[in-house]
Design a protein around this motif. Structure first.
Motif, mmCIF file in Angstrom:
data_model
loop_
_atom_site.group_PDB
_atom_site.id
_atom_site.type_symbol
_atom_site.label_atom_id
_atom_site.label_comp_id
_atom_site.label_asym_id
_atom_site.label_seq_id
_atom_site.Cartn_x
_atom_site.Cartn_y
_atom_site.Cartn_z
ATOM 1 N N MET A 1 0.840 -1.173 0.000
ATOM 2 C CA MET A 1 0.000 0.000 0.000
ATOM 3 C C MET A 1 0.886 1.237 0.000
ATOM 4 S SD MET A 1 -3.357 0.131 2.324
ATOM 5 C CE MET A 1 -3.873 -1.472 1.762
ATOM 6 N N LYS A 2 0.984 1.850 -1.123
ATOM 7 C CA LYS A 2 1.833 3.021 -1.273
ATOM 8 C C LYS A 2 0.974 4.267 -1.292
ATOM 9 C CE LYS A 2 5.648 0.615 -2.438
ATOM 10 N NZ LYS A 2 5.815 -0.297 -1.393
ATOM 11 N N ASN A 3 1.525 5.349 -0.811
ATOM 12 C CA ASN A 3 0.819 6.626 -0.823
ATOM 13 C C ASN A 3 1.686 7.646 -1.549
ATOM 14 O OD1 ASN A 3 -1.140 8.544 -0.255
ATOM 15 N ND2 ASN A 3 -0.244 9.069 1.712
ATOM 16 N N VAL A 4 1.076 8.390 -2.441
ATOM 17 C CA VAL A 4 1.790 9.431 -3.170
ATOM 18 C C VAL A 4 2.082 10.570 -2.195
ATOM 19 C CG1 VAL A 4 1.653 11.056 -5.082
ATOM 20 C CG2 VAL A 4 0.629 8.786 -5.307
ATOM 21 N N SER A 8 -3.651 12.711 0.425
ATOM 22 C CA SER A 8 -4.344 12.124 1.569
ATOM 23 C C SER A 8 -4.685 10.667 1.306
ATOM 24 C CB SER A 8 -5.641 12.885 1.845
ATOM 25 O OG SER A 8 -5.366 14.201 2.221
ATOM 26 N N LEU A 9 -4.726 9.926 2.377
ATOM 27 C CA LEU A 9 -5.130 8.531 2.323
ATOM 28 C C LEU A 9 -6.647 8.474 2.216
ATOM 29 C CD1 LEU A 9 -2.992 6.306 2.729
ATOM 30 C CD2 LEU A 9 -3.839 6.022 5.029
ATOM 31 N N SER A 10 -7.167 7.616 1.374
ATOM 32 C CA SER A 10 -8.622 7.450 1.299
ATOM 33 C C SER A 10 -9.092 6.619 2.489
ATOM 34 C CB SER A 10 -9.013 6.758 -0.005
ATOM 35 O OG SER A 10 -8.654 5.391 0.044
ATOM 36 N N ALA A 85 -0.514 6.898 11.303
ATOM 37 C CA ALA A 85 -1.151 8.125 11.775
ATOM 38 C C ALA A 85 -2.081 8.688 10.703
ATOM 39 C CB ALA A 85 -0.101 9.158 12.169
ATOM 40 N N ALA A 86 -1.656 8.629 9.444
ATOM 41 C CA ALA A 86 -2.501 9.117 8.354
ATOM 42 C C ALA A 86 -3.765 8.270 8.235
ATOM 43 C CB ALA A 86 -1.723 9.102 7.044
ATOM 44 N N ALA A 87 -3.634 6.977 8.406
ATOM 45 C CA ALA A 87 -4.800 6.086 8.338
ATOM 46 C C ALA A 87 -5.745 6.356 9.495
ATOM 47 C CB ALA A 87 -4.340 4.631 8.337
ATOM 48 N N GLY A 93 -11.935 10.812 10.946
ATOM 49 C CA GLY A 93 -12.614 11.998 10.437
ATOM 50 C C GLY A 93 -11.883 13.290 10.656
ATOM 51 N N GLY A 94 -10.597 13.230 10.894
ATOM 52 C CA GLY A 94 -9.809 14.450 11.016
ATOM 53 C C GLY A 94 -9.585 14.895 12.434
ATOM 54 N N PRO A 95 -9.124 16.125 12.606
ATOM 55 C CA PRO A 95 -8.712 16.627 13.912
ATOM 56 C C PRO A 95 -9.860 16.813 14.895
ATOM 57 C CG PRO A 95 -8.631 18.385 12.291
ATOM 58 C CD PRO A 95 -8.941 17.112 11.550
ATOM 59 N N GLU A 96 -11.100 16.828 14.405
ATOM 60 C CA GLU A 96 -12.232 17.037 15.316
ATOM 61 C C GLU A 96 -12.502 15.799 16.177
ATOM 62 O OE1 GLU A 96 -13.233 16.910 11.742
ATOM 63 O OE2 GLU A 96 -12.073 18.737 11.645
#
Length: 99
Positions: A1-4, A8-10, A85-87, A93-96
């Motif tokens: 699983m590579k990320n550009v 953002s990660l889906s 951490a990105a996953a 749902g983000g920082p909230e």
């Protein structure tokens, strides 16, 4: 699983990482016990809990609390630790998100 780089990660990619982490976790009875204690669920509740939106984010949080466990998983999965951490961010749902 590579990320550009810079992309953002889906949610689907994040779910894949978390599911892979859960599978690896399930192969270590000691870590499963620690995870169950951390999550507050019993072994008979894992299947039901897995369908809850925050469950996979919780799996990633568990890994992120233990550097040795995190690094071992990342090495086995061919991921950079920052991908965890990105996953988690994508699943929560983000920082909230208030863990």
């Amino acid at each position: 699983m590579k990320n550009v780089q810079g992309k953002s990660l889906s949610v689907e990619e994040a779910q894949g990482i978390a599911t892979q982490a859960l599978v690896q976790l399930s192969q270590d009875p000691e870590q499963v016990g620690r995870f169950l204690a951390f999550s507050g669920i019993g072994p008979d509740q894992i299947r039901d809990a897995a369908s809850e939106p925050g469950f996979l984010a919780g799996v990633l949080e568990f890994y992120m609390m233990d550097e040795t466990l995190l690094l071992a998983f990342c090495e086995n999965a061919g991921l950079r630790p920052t991908m965890m951490a990105a996953a988690r961010y994508a699943l929560a749902g983000g920082p909230e998100y208030d863990a």
